[in-house]
Motif scaffolding. Structure first.
Motif, PDB file in Angstrom:
ATOM      1  N   VAL A 264       0.842  -1.202   0.000  1.00 22.71           N
ATOM      2  CA  VAL A 264       0.000   0.000   0.000  1.00 22.71           C
ATOM      3  C   VAL A 264       0.877   1.253   0.000  1.00 22.71           C
ATOM      4  CG1 VAL A 264      -1.622   1.357   1.367  1.00 22.71           C
ATOM      5  CG2 VAL A 264      -2.012  -1.085   1.043  1.00 22.71           C
ATOM      6  N   THR A 265       1.937   1.241   0.797  1.00 26.52           N
ATOM      7  CA  THR A 265       2.856   2.384   0.839  1.00 26.52           C
ATOM      8  C   THR A 265       3.519   2.589  -0.517  1.00 26.52           C
ATOM      9  OG1 THR A 265       3.316   1.912   3.173  1.00 26.52           O
ATOM     10  CG2 THR A 265       4.826   3.398   2.037  1.00 26.52           C
ATOM     11  N   GLY A 266       3.926   1.498  -1.153  1.00 31.62           N
ATOM     12  CA  GLY A 266       4.538   1.589  -2.472  1.00 31.62           C
ATOM     13  C   GLY A 266       3.591   2.160  -3.504  1.00 31.62           C
ATOM     14  N   LEU A 267       2.307   1.771  -3.437  1.00 34.73           N
ATOM     15  CA  LEU A 267       1.319   2.283  -4.381  1.00 34.73           C
ATOM     16  C   LEU A 267       1.058   3.766  -4.166  1.00 34.73           C
ATOM     17  CD1 LEU A 267      -1.275  -0.645  -4.360  1.00 34.73           C
ATOM     18  CD2 LEU A 267       0.141   0.064  -6.283  1.00 34.73           C
ATOM     19  N   ILE A 268       0.984   4.168  -2.909  1.00 36.17           N
ATOM     20  CA  ILE A 268       0.710   5.569  -2.592  1.00 36.17           C
ATOM     21  C   ILE A 268       1.843   6.470  -3.083  1.00 36.17           C
ATOM     22  CG2 ILE A 268       0.451   7.234  -0.699  1.00 36.17           C
ATOM     23  CD1 ILE A 268      -1.047   5.032   0.835  1.00 36.17           C
TER      24      ILE A 268
END
Length: 330
Positions: A264-268
């Motif tokens: 999720v952090t990578g996508l954000i």
């Protein structure tokens, strides 16, 4: 005539182009800055871990483990194709499974590795679906639905992981007591339940979003979306887990929770493939794992789950484009 054309319209075109160029430039600079910060943080997290430790850890990842990870990865991407299959049914379009699978696979391997899913994955879907008669609006509808599919699975697994984990849980380096993380997990379940109740009341209707009408899925279709995403994410995390020599099954829930936060952090951040960001968040979220072994597993995972599928996806997309060019020239 050229002089007249280069009047207000020309000025407006130049301003629009300039504005887009500036936004693109800012986005690229921001992305590079995020990657740089993540790599710096990763270097700090690996302080005290030397190259020989990592090489030793890599040598412990034997061929059977790599083969198992590859098999799980293949199954994961197979499940991933279901995202588009369900989305096409919701949109009301009939497309051969092979085309839907190609669109889903290529769009995800491109967005996984290059970031900017709307641009990279969206372009792949558009190029593959347009010959089947789908409009840009319908492809955009599919992208919205597949995005909702992914996030619904994240909510379900995040809720489950936060509730079943006993005691204090470290989420991206932040220690959360059980009442706090259980409450967050319960909130995830509540959001999903509210969405399902809302869909039951508005089954078959459309939702106007950003000026576009989007057909809502039925409850059964929404449940299929949730289950597909959940199985896909669990399989993706399992591909990483099997690359960790000596990891006990009881450690999988903690790894799954850390994996969810990391992706999720990578996508954000829109970092290409979450490079640096994904690894840093995993190391912070799993302090009980040996850092050399975990980092070695992450390196192997990037090859197995990201780079090899990317090579396959580029090959398949290239073949599709060549066939399309031949058909258009015939």
């Amino acid at each position: 005539m050229i002089a007249r054309w280069r009047g207000p319209a020309w000025s407006g075109l130049r301003r629009a182009t300039s504005s887009r160029s500036v936004r693109t430039g800012v986005a690229v600079v921001a992305m590079l800055a995020i990657v740089g910060i993540a790599v710096s943080a990763l270097s700090h997290l690996l302080d005290g871990v030397n190259g020989s430790d990592i090489r030793t850890a890599l040598s412990r990842i034997n061929w059977p483990r790599l083969f198992a990870a590859a098999v799980v990865t293949a199954i994961s991407y197979g499940v991933l194709t279901g995202y588009d299959v369900v989305a096409l049914r919701i949109v009301g379009k009939r497309v051969r499974y092979t085309r839907a699978a190609l669109a889903s696979f290529t769009s995800y391997v491109f967005s996984h590795n290059f970031g900017f899913a709307l641009l990279t994955g969206g372009t792949a879907r558009l190029r593959i679906y347009q010959p089947a008669g789908l409009t840009i609006g319908e492809v955009a509808h599919i992208m919205v639905l597949t995005g909702v599919t992914f996030w619904s699975g994240v909510l379900l697994l995040l809720g489950f992981g936060l509730i079943v984990q006993p005691g204090t849980v470290a989420v991206a380096g932040v220690a959360l007591s059980y009442p706090v993380h259980a409450a967050i997990g319960g909130s995830s379940f509540a959001i999903l339940a509210a969405v399902l109740v809302g869909l039951k009341r508005r089954a078959g209707r459309t939702l106007v979003l950003f000026g576009r009408s989007i057909r809502l899925p039925s409850v059964s279709q929404a449940l299929a979306q949730i289950m597909l995403a959940s199985v896909d994410i669990v399989l993706a995390a399992t591909a990483l887990f099997v690359l960790l020599p000596g990891a006990e099954a009881t450690l999988f829930p903690a790894l799954l929770l850390g994996y969810l936060v990391a992706i999720v952090t990578g996508l954000i951040t829109h970092a290409p493939g979450g490079v640096g960001v994904f690894e840093a968040v995993m190391l912070v979220s799993l302090p009980d794992f040996d850092r050399a072994s975990l980092f070695a597993a992450l390196l192997a995972y990037r090859v197995v789950y990201y780079l090899i599928p990317l090579a396959i996806g580029m090959l398949l997309f290239g073949i599709h484009e060549l066939r399309g060019a031949r058909v258009r020239s015939a």
